[in-house]
Write a protein that holds these residues in place. Sequence first.
Motif, PDB file in Angstrom:
ATOM      1  N   SER A 223       0.850  -1.184   0.000  1.00 17.49           N
ATOM      2  CA  SER A 223       0.000   0.000   0.000  1.00 17.49           C
ATOM      3  C   SER A 223       0.887   1.235   0.000  1.00 17.49           C
ATOM      4  O   SER A 223       1.672   1.440   0.925  1.00 17.49           O
ATOM      5  CB  SER A 223      -0.907   0.018   1.236  1.00 17.49           C
ATOM      6  OG  SER A 223      -1.765  -1.099   1.255  1.00 17.49           O
ATOM      7  N   VAL A 224       0.774   2.039  -1.037  1.00 17.98           N
ATOM      8  CA  VAL A 224       1.539   3.283  -1.137  1.00 17.98           C
ATOM      9  C   VAL A 224       0.622   4.415  -0.702  1.00 17.98           C
ATOM     10  O   VAL A 224      -0.413   4.662  -1.341  1.00 17.98           O
ATOM     11  CB  VAL A 224       2.043   3.517  -2.574  1.00 17.98           C
ATOM     12  CG1 VAL A 224       2.908   4.773  -2.628  1.00 17.98           C
ATOM     13  CG2 VAL A 224       2.826   2.310  -3.077  1.00 17.98           C
ATOM     14  N   ILE A 225       0.971   5.102   0.374  1.00 15.93           N
ATOM     15  CA  ILE A 225       0.134   6.165   0.931  1.00 15.93           C
ATOM     16  C   ILE A 225       0.825   7.503   0.679  1.00 15.93           C
ATOM     17  O   ILE A 225       1.973   7.704   1.092  1.00 15.93           O
ATOM     18  CB  ILE A 225      -0.104   5.956   2.427  1.00 15.93           C
ATOM     19  CG1 ILE A 225      -0.708   4.563   2.677  1.00 15.93           C
ATOM     20  CG2 ILE A 225      -1.016   7.037   2.980  1.00 15.93           C
ATOM     21  CD1 ILE A 225      -0.847   4.209   4.154  1.00 15.93           C
ATOM     22  N   ILE A 226       0.109   8.410   0.018  1.00 15.18           N
ATOM     23  CA  ILE A 226       0.693   9.690  -0.396  1.00 15.18           C
ATOM     24  C   ILE A 226      -0.195  10.831   0.105  1.00 15.18           C
ATOM     25  O   ILE A 226      -1.284  11.060  -0.443  1.00 15.18           O
ATOM     26  CB  ILE A 226       0.824   9.783  -1.926  1.00 15.18           C
ATOM     27  CG1 ILE A 226       1.535   8.543  -2.487  1.00 15.18           C
ATOM     28  CG2 ILE A 226       1.567  11.050  -2.331  1.00 15.18           C
ATOM     29  CD1 ILE A 226       1.555   8.482  -4.007  1.00 15.18           C
ATOM     30  N   PRO A 227       0.213  11.572   1.125  1.00 11.95           N
ATOM     31  CA  PRO A 227      -0.541  12.764   1.524  1.00 11.95           C
ATOM     32  C   PRO A 227      -0.187  13.934   0.606  1.00 11.95           C
ATOM     33  O   PRO A 227       0.987  14.107   0.245  1.00 11.95           O
ATOM     34  CB  PRO A 227      -0.057  13.009   2.950  1.00 11.95           C
ATOM     35  CG  PRO A 227       1.332  12.461   2.975  1.00 11.95           C
ATOM     36  CD  PRO A 227       1.375  11.322   1.989  1.00 11.95           C
ATOM     37  N   VAL A 228      -1.180  14.707   0.209  1.00 10.72           N
ATOM     38  CA  VAL A 228      -0.915  15.824  -0.699  1.00 10.72           C
ATOM     39  C   VAL A 228      -1.652  17.075  -0.234  1.00 10.72           C
ATOM     40  O   VAL A 228      -2.707  17.009   0.387  1.00 10.72           O
ATOM     41  CB  VAL A 228      -1.354  15.494  -2.149  1.00 10.72           C
ATOM     42  CG1 VAL A 228      -0.480  14.402  -2.747  1.00 10.72           C
ATOM     43  CG2 VAL A 228      -2.819  15.094  -2.216  1.00 10.72           C
ATOM     44  N   LEU A 229      -1.075  18.209  -0.557  1.00  9.26           N
ATOM     45  CA  LEU A 229      -1.703  19.507  -0.348  1.00  9.26           C
ATOM     46  C   LEU A 229      -1.109  20.463  -1.372  1.00  9.26           C
ATOM     47  O   LEU A 229       0.066  20.813  -1.290  1.00  9.26           O
ATOM     48  CB  LEU A 229      -1.457  20.020   1.071  1.00  9.26           C
ATOM     49  CG  LEU A 229      -2.079  21.379   1.403  1.00  9.26           C
ATOM     50  CD1 LEU A 229      -3.600  21.315   1.311  1.00  9.26           C
ATOM     51  CD2 LEU A 229      -1.642  21.850   2.794  1.00  9.26           C
ATOM     52  N   ASN A 230      -1.913  20.782  -2.371  1.00 11.17           N
ATOM     53  CA  ASN A 230      -1.467  21.672  -3.454  1.00 11.17           C
ATOM     54  C   ASN A 230      -0.198  21.148  -4.124  1.00 11.17           C
ATOM     55  O   ASN A 230       0.820  21.839  -4.216  1.00 11.17           O
ATOM     56  CB  ASN A 230      -1.247  23.094  -2.923  1.00 11.17           C
ATOM     57  CG  ASN A 230      -2.528  23.719  -2.402  1.00 11.17           C
ATOM     58  OD1 ASN A 230      -3.605  23.503  -2.968  1.00 11.17           O
ATOM     59  ND2 ASN A 230      -2.424  24.476  -1.321  1.00 11.17           N
ATOM     60  N   GLU A 231      -0.285  19.923  -4.612  1.00 11.20           N
ATOM     61  CA  GLU A 231       0.852  19.263  -5.259  1.00 11.20           C
ATOM     62  C   GLU A 231       0.642  19.103  -6.760  1.00 11.20           C
ATOM     63  O   GLU A 231       1.185  18.172  -7.366  1.00 11.20           O
ATOM     64  CB  GLU A 231       1.085  17.876  -4.638  1.00 11.20           C
ATOM     65  CG  GLU A 231       1.654  17.896  -3.251  1.00 11.20           C
ATOM     66  CD  GLU A 231       3.128  18.274  -3.221  1.00 11.20           C
ATOM     67  OE1 GLU A 231       3.682  18.570  -4.298  1.00 11.20           O
ATOM     68  OE2 GLU A 231       3.712  18.283  -2.126  1.00 11.20           O
TER      69      GLU A 231
END
Length: 453
Positions: A223-231
């Motif tokens: 499981s690849v977990i990627i948090p993003v914010l304005n990416e």
Amino acid sequence: MIHSQIRGQAPVGAIVFTRYPEPGKTKTRLIPALGARGAAWLQEKMTRHTVDQLRAWREKSGGWLQIRYVGGSARRVRTWLGEDLLVREQGPGDLGDRLLRAFQEGFAQGVDRLVVVGIDCPEIDEATIAQGLQSLEEADLVLGPATDGGYYLIGLRAVPVERFEPLCKGIDWGSDRVLGQTLARSQGLGLTVRQLSPLSDVDIPEELGVWDRARYQSQPLISVIIPVLNEAAEIAQTLERVLTGQNLEVIVVDGGSQDKTVEIVQGYARQGESSTPVRLLSSPPGRALQFNVGLQAAQGESVLLLHGDTRVPRGFDLVIRDLLRDEGVVAGAFELAVASRAWPLRWVEWGVRWRSRLLGFPYGDQGLFLSRQRLLQLGGIPDLPLMEDFELVRRLQHYGKIAIAPVAVVTSARRWDGLGVLRVTLLNQLIVLGYLLGISPKRLAQWYRRRRG
């Protein structure tokens, strides 16, 4: 001594062709994907696997086994692979010259049936070796076809040298014509031939999954977990690289982006319906919180915690599965490369490598990976507004080794471009010092964000 041990016993023999794993000199076609050190690491793993299979064959058959190498020295090869092995340089010339020399010297030792194998086919095992040698009881020549048009095994019984010398001359080595040309030569020489089952080898990035599947017979879900914010500027490249892996689920957790991040991820989520699933979740902003939202939705045996501006190398999934199979390894991370040619950033990369390998202390921008069960037992990602990766690694160190992969992720240079290398480095060290002195992460986060503007 060797000669007297095997003479008169209708002996069989096997030779392994390999190269000492020096970065930049081995598996060069994999360097664009894994880097020079990563390609050498895979060369080492594949050689050890092949030699272990040949050792098992030797124990059962009592056969003669030799390692013929390029690069390094006899002492270094024995240190690498084992003092119990006979080792010898392959010598000069192209592959045909070296094969001819190996057969001549093997037969001179009293071996009556002899096979030479490479290390590129992870599916080769002791049964394959035994089958090849058994085929030589009736045939002059045995070939193990590789799916790329070459062969992973060639075997001969002790026939006069003039009968097999033309097999090794004038072949287009390295092309997809090797097997066909060898078969045509053998027909012209009147040699009887047997072929083994075709096997896949690992020479180019697209074939990396062959090692994972053949070596371990399974590919546990990651499981690849990627948090993003304005990416929006980075997330497409991040996802493109992640989606080169096999047997994955990708969970992107948006923290309220105001740009086109969500729209871009949704496009990949629709594509993922027929391949690797990409899911888009949402949560309040905060990297630790976003990671934990993704963790609750994850189903993989292991998880990769990846920043939205960080690109993984091809074969990253193979590396993760391989390192986490080591019983002493509790977690791992990649080395770090920065997407910039600015020379001061090479010092940053050197410092990260030193800190990671010497102290066993990688940071989150290096792509941390570990068992999902282990992470859940720890209570997930520490719920901190800053330093969540630092605290996670501190906790993991109590349970075992944190391995550093021999390949690098590539992260954006934007923070160094904005503030300068010296200022970012100093700022990071002050934050770490403040955290270790007991200053609350909330205060540190406020101070950090003011200093970053």
